[in-house]
Structures are given as structure tokens and as C-alpha cells.
Design an enzyme around this catalytic site. Sequence first.
Site, short mmCIF file in Angstrom:
data_model
loop_
_atom_site.label_atom_id
_atom_site.label_comp_id
_atom_site.label_asym_id
_atom_site.label_seq_id
_atom_site.Cartn_x
_atom_site.Cartn_y
_atom_site.Cartn_z
N LYS A 35 -8.49 16.45 -4.95
CA LYS A 35 -8.85 15.05 -6.03
C LYS A 35 -8.52 14.90 -7.77
CE LYS A 35 -14.02 15.28 -6.45
NZ LYS A 35 -15.37 15.50 -6.35
N ALA A 47 -14.91 31.03 -11.30
CA ALA A 47 -15.92 32.64 -10.56
C ALA A 47 -15.62 33.19 -12.15
CB ALA A 47 -15.05 32.46 -9.51
N GLU A 116 -23.65 43.54 -8.39
CA GLU A 116 -24.18 42.63 -9.15
C GLU A 116 -26.15 43.04 -8.58
OE1 GLU A 116 -21.58 39.05 -9.84
OE2 GLU A 116 -21.65 39.92 -8.16
N HIS A 352 -26.52 25.81 -8.53
CA HIS A 352 -25.54 26.86 -8.74
C HIS A 352 -24.20 26.84 -7.45
CE1 HIS A 352 -22.62 30.41 -9.64
NE2 HIS A 352 -23.07 30.81 -8.63
N LEU A 393 -16.50 33.44 -2.25
CA LEU A 393 -15.14 33.89 -2.54
C LEU A 393 -14.42 35.03 -1.24
CD1 LEU A 393 -14.64 34.55 -6.77
CD2 LEU A 393 -14.26 32.86 -5.44
P1 FAD Z 1 -13.57 24.76 -4.08
O1 FAD Z 1 -13.31 25.65 -4.94
O2 FAD Z 1 -14.82 24.13 -5.31
O3 FAD Z 1 -12.42 24.07 -4.02
C1 FAD Z 1 -12.93 22.59 -3.54
C2 FAD Z 1 -11.39 21.64 -3.53
O4 FAD Z 1 -11.79 20.52 -3.24
C3 FAD Z 1 -10.52 21.20 -5.16
O5 FAD Z 1 -9.50 21.39 -5.11
C4 FAD Z 1 -11.42 19.67 -4.99
O6 FAD Z 1 -10.18 19.23 -6.61
C5 FAD Z 1 -11.08 19.20 -3.88
N1 FAD Z 1 -11.90 18.31 -3.67
C6 FAD Z 1 -13.12 17.66 -3.65
N2 FAD Z 1 -13.48 16.51 -3.08
C7 FAD Z 1 -12.75 15.98 -2.19
C8 FAD Z 1 -11.48 14.71 -2.14
N3 FAD Z 1 -13.01 13.97 -2.05
N4 FAD Z 1 -10.54 14.65 -2.17
C9 FAD Z 1 -9.16 15.89 -2.55
N5 FAD Z 1 -10.08 17.14 -2.53
C10 FAD Z 1 -11.43 17.04 -2.73
N6 FAD Z 1 -18.54 33.30 -5.39
C11 FAD Z 1 -18.52 34.15 -5.88
O7 FAD Z 1 -18.18 35.05 -4.25
N7 FAD Z 1 -17.71 35.63 -6.94
C12 FAD Z 1 -18.28 34.63 -8.26
O8 FAD Z 1 -18.11 35.71 -9.18
C13 FAD Z 1 -19.15 33.41 -8.25
N8 FAD Z 1 -18.78 32.90 -9.85
C14 FAD Z 1 -19.05 31.69 -9.54
C15 FAD Z 1 -19.34 30.85 -11.12
C16 FAD Z 1 -19.27 29.48 -10.36
C17 FAD Z 1 -20.02 29.13 -12.80
C18 FAD Z 1 -19.68 28.96 -10.09
C19 FAD Z 1 -19.21 27.16 -9.89
C20 FAD Z 1 -19.31 29.21 -8.60
C21 FAD Z 1 -19.38 30.86 -8.34
N9 FAD Z 1 -19.26 31.38 -7.39
C22 FAD Z 1 -19.29 32.84 -7.24
C23 FAD Z 1 -18.85 30.68 -6.20
C24 FAD Z 1 -16.92 30.13 -5.77
O9 FAD Z 1 -16.75 30.18 -6.73
C25 FAD Z 1 -17.42 28.91 -5.22
O10 FAD Z 1 -18.70 28.99 -3.84
C26 FAD Z 1 -15.90 28.87 -4.15
O11 FAD Z 1 -14.31 29.06 -5.39
C27 FAD Z 1 -16.00 27.27 -3.33
O12 FAD Z 1 -14.29 27.91 -2.92
P2 FAD Z 1 -13.90 26.20 -1.48
O13 FAD Z 1 -12.52 26.64 -1.39
O14 FAD Z 1 -15.03 25.84 -1.30
O15 FAD Z 1 -13.89 25.09 -2.97
C1 SIN Z 2 -21.34 34.90 -10.92
O1 SIN Z 2 -21.16 35.76 -11.84
O2 SIN Z 2 -23.02 35.52 -11.39
C2 SIN Z 2 -21.85 34.70 -9.44
C3 SIN Z 2 -21.56 35.15 -9.13
C4 SIN Z 2 -21.82 34.12 -7.73
O3 SIN Z 2 -22.13 33.11 -8.05
O4 SIN Z 2 -21.42 34.84 -6.36
#
Ligand code: FAD
Ligand code: SIN
Length: 521
Positions: A35, A47, A116, A352, A393
Site C-alpha cells: 500500500k 529493523a 541482545e 513495537h 525477521l
Molecule cells: P512488514 O515488513 O511490516 O511488511 C508489511 C507489508 O505489508 C508492507 O509492504 C506494507 O505496505 C504492506 N501492507 C500492509 N497493509 C497493506 C494493505 N492493506 N494492502 C497492501 N499492502 C499492505 N525484528 C527482528 O527480528 N530484528 C530486529 O532487529 C528488528 N528491529 C525492528 C526495528 C523496528 C524499528 C521495528 C518497527 C521492528 C523491528 N523488528 C525487528 C520487527 C520486524 O522488523 C518486523 O516484525 C518484521 O519486519 C515484519 O515483517 P513482515 O514481512 O511481516 O511485515
Molecule cells: C532492536 O533492535 O532493539 C529491535 C530488535 C527486535 O525487535 O527484534
Amino acid sequence: MREARDVLILGTGIAGLSAAIVCREAGLDVLALSKADSPDETNTRYAQGGIIARKEGDDASALEADIQLAGCFYGKTEAIRRLAEEGPGLVFDFLMDKVGVTFSRDKSGGLDYTGEAAHSERRILHYEDRSGEAIQKALSAYALRIGVEIRPATTAIDLITNNHHSTDCQELYQEREVFGCFALDNASRRVDTILARCVVLATGGLGNIYQYTTNPPEATGDGIAMAHRAGADVINAEFVQFHPTTLYHKDIRRFLISESLRGEGARLMNASGEFFMDRYSELGELAPRDVVTRAIIEEMARQGTSYVLLDLANYYHGEQPIRERFRGIWSTCMEGGLDISRDPIPVTPAAHYFCGGVKVDEDGRSSIGRLYAVGEISCTGVHGANRLASTSLLEGLLWGLRAAARIVRDTVPIRSERLDAVPDWKYPVAAETVELALVYQDWNQIKMTMWNHAGIVRTRKGLERADADLSYHAHRIRKFYKDANLCRDLIELRNGLDVAQLVVGAALHNEHSIGCHYRTD
Ligand code: FAD
Ligand code: SIN
């Protein structure tokens, strides 16, 4: 005669793109929607800390034990074991060797593993503090190269199911199945009917239902709300994880200060300069997130402050200079006039990660036929009541790949007359124009309600207040939604409301404090 795509994937983060790549390489035709204007605008991209990877001498059973402990033994044993055994090797086989993701190396050229909280081993690979960006960009580039069709600026509105949407009444008596989704072209406001033999939900989390969050604006719980409206099981919705350390700064939106700072030595102190974590856990700064978050909240409340301080400068024991190891955090803090290689960082918790989600099995299958869910939207059972750092991830990667393998093996075509019985989207007859100021006002009220009454510390009274306030908004928002010309903001508002209600309902129902669901009554 209508055509169906082989695979429709909603979301282009690590989970969606990993699934897309495997399906495409097996010869399937794959459409992935995002989106956002850029498909790289995902939680994945932000991340920081990194991803758990296989490390010599690190036993799968040790990782399994760490996940269980952080999750308060509330997780699903087989899912945790699967992640610990199958996951870490994929970082090498899939991310590095196949897709070409780069991770940081130490001075001798070996991979630089970091630590971590609540990990008994330094087993996390990272790229500086921009691990997500490295992973996201490599996945997108690879997916495009092999012919995955990625359609940005397209917002999925609702899933199409045979039971709900077909004009053939016989479908009412069939097993529930998903045939695709309705999706809005954000720019033209046209709603398309996209039919597919299977749909993979990979839309990520819901951080934006809270006033303060680490998540980018896209995380509004859309897929969870869509799946729930379609009748899929959603579980563990009370478990919203708050990250203990985000930057507290008047000019900067809450920005994550990675747990890996504490993994590399940083210490937390209160306004009187006292290191307080040892009073809350024998693991000190490296206690699980829910414990550190509550400790910070308690210190802030005791001293009447809005933040505590994280001192990296005096305790860092990494080999690279701080400004290189934590380049992203260093530069964002510098924009706010704060030099983290010298000054302590004011930090405060923020929403988060969603530990609950669409209930899925070992291959990402939901309770509805042809519907899969992978990544943060799903509940595989790995995280239990509280997620261990850097498992998210990895879970997205593993379940993305497993779901894809199952799709390649199992998905069968949908008979053409069943597809022909799906009607196109019905636009409202006299559509109202959306006043964005009203949408934002409703959003603010939902976010405040969730932050104040369904946040880090909960009570029955507070949750009942949240429930009542959300019901009041619900009536108005759903009516407005029905009558208005759709736009992305309105779709998100309705979804945000739906998932806020799910979280509050589950939190009210569960009277037992555990992990990140903490009730003082
Ligand atoms: P996302 O990567 O969130 O992707 C979601 C997708 O869905 C996007 O493309 C979005 O546009 C799309 N979407 C949503 N709604 C719609 C819709 N209605 N129609 C079409 N598309 C839509 N995890 C770790 O393991 N290690 C880390 O170091 C870590 N650091 C983090 C740091 C931050 C700041 C944050 C916010 C999270 C972190 N996390 C980390 C958690 C991790 O990043 C997420 O849980 C993970 O990336 C989620 O991946 P995903 O593919 O499920 O979704
Ligand atoms: C962080 O870097 O602290 C985020 C890591 C995570 O959400 O797994």
C-alpha cells in the site's frame, strides 16, 4: 471468463517477499501488493538489531530455551523448536548465498555476531544498526529480477471469500475459501477485483493503534482486520510488545534505540543517575523486554519523569567506533543535537510488535482454505506472551519459505464458474467525500485510548473504558466507511479500529498477567 493469478501476496516485507521468491522460482505467477508508494517502506526496512543466525557451537536447544523463557513458556513448543532448528541456517542459505544480503564483519573479516536481551549467546547477525534496510533492499531487488510483479500504492481492502461474496447461494454450504481481494489503487481511487488461487497475508503489525510506536505509518493491522472479518481465527491479541528504549525528543517522532546498544554494554539509569535494572532482574539490562519496559515505567513514575537515560558512551565494549557501529542511531540523534558517543540518550518505551495474530500451522495455513498468513501478522506460536529479540525477521523468513513450499505443492485451480460468480466492488451510490481532518481526529482518539488504557500496564476498569470508547467510535466510523469514497486513510482507520477492539477484547478476557500482558488488578 475471469482469470485468477496463481499467488496473490499482500505485503512486501521479509515474509511476503521470501514467499514470493520461492513461488516465482517454482514457475508460479506472483503478484505482490504494497500500500506504500515504495514497496521498501515496511517494518522490515526499519529493523535495527539484526537476525538470529547459525553460529558454530550454538545449540538449537539453547535458542529454544531462550525463546521459551522470554515468552514465559506460553509459546507453542513445536513451532519454537522448528524455528530454532530450521531458521538460523536459512540466513546463510537463503539471505546471504541466494539473495545476496550483506552483514557486518569484525576486524578479522569474520561475521560480527552481536548480543541482545535474554539471549544466552551472541548469535545475531547485523548490518551496522541498519540490518532491515540491507535485507529489504536485497529481497526487493532479487524478487524483481526473477519476475515477481510488485504493485505499489495499492491498498487491499477486504478478502474475497466464497461464503461472503459469491452470487451462487450454493457457496454458502461449501468450506470457506479465499478467492482473492478487493484492492484500491491509491492514486485513481479505482477498486479492482484481484482473483487468485491462494492469498498470502504478509501485511505486518499494528503499532500505529498506539500513540507512541517504533513502527512506520503502514503498520495499521490491515491484514489482521481483513482476516478477522473474513472469519479467520485470530489469537493472543492481548500480547502487544512494547520496546523499552525509543528516543525521547521533542522534535523527533519516537525512534528505536536498538536493544543491541545494551547488548554492547549500554546501561540504563534514572533521573538521579542510579543504575536501576539490577533491582528488577538478575539479568540487569539484558532482562526480557517486558521486564525492562515495566522497570522503566516504574522508575519514571517514581521520579515523575518522562524518560530515563541510556548510557552507551561510558560502557560500550564493541571494537568499532560508536558512530560506525550505530551509524543510523548516531545520525538521527545528531539531528536532534545529541551525540551518543558522548551523551546519555533519553529513552522511553513505545509499542513495537504484535505477538498475536492470525492463527496458522507449521506451513502458514490459516483456518480458511487458500488463505496463508506469514510474518508479524501471523501467530505461529513462536513468541508466546513476549517475543525474544531478533526472532521476528527469522520467523518471517522461515514461515514465508514454508508457506511457499506448501503453495507450490498443494494449490489447485478454482473452477471458472466459481470465479465468475464473484461480483465486482460496489461503489456507494451517493458517495461522501472524506474529510481527512475527521479521519485524523478519530485516529488520535483511538491511539490515545489504546495508549492510556490498553498499553503497558492494564486494569479491568481501564480496559472497560477503552472498550466503551472504541464502541462509540465504531458506530460512526463504520457508517462513514460505508458511505464514503474510499481512500487509504479511511481503510486504515477502519482496520485500526477493528484491531484495537480485538486487542482490548482479548486483554479484558485474560485476567492473568503474563509477559507483555500486564494487569495490576
Ligand atoms: P512488514 O515488513 O511490516 O511488511 C508489511 C507489508 O505489508 C508492507 O509492504 C506494507 O505496505 C504492506 N501492507 C500492509 N497493509 C497493506 C494493505 N492493506 N494492502 C497492501 N499492502 C499492505 N525484528 C527482528 O527480528 N530484528 C530486529 O532487529 C528488528 N528491529 C525492528 C526495528 C523496528 C524499528 C521495528 C518497527 C521492528 C523491528 N523488528 C525487528 C520487527 C520486524 O522488523 C518486523 O516484525 C518484521 O519486519 C515484519 O515483517 P513482515 O514481512 O511481516 O511485515
Ligand atoms: C532492536 O533492535 O532493539 C529491535 C530488535 C527486535 O525487535 O527484534
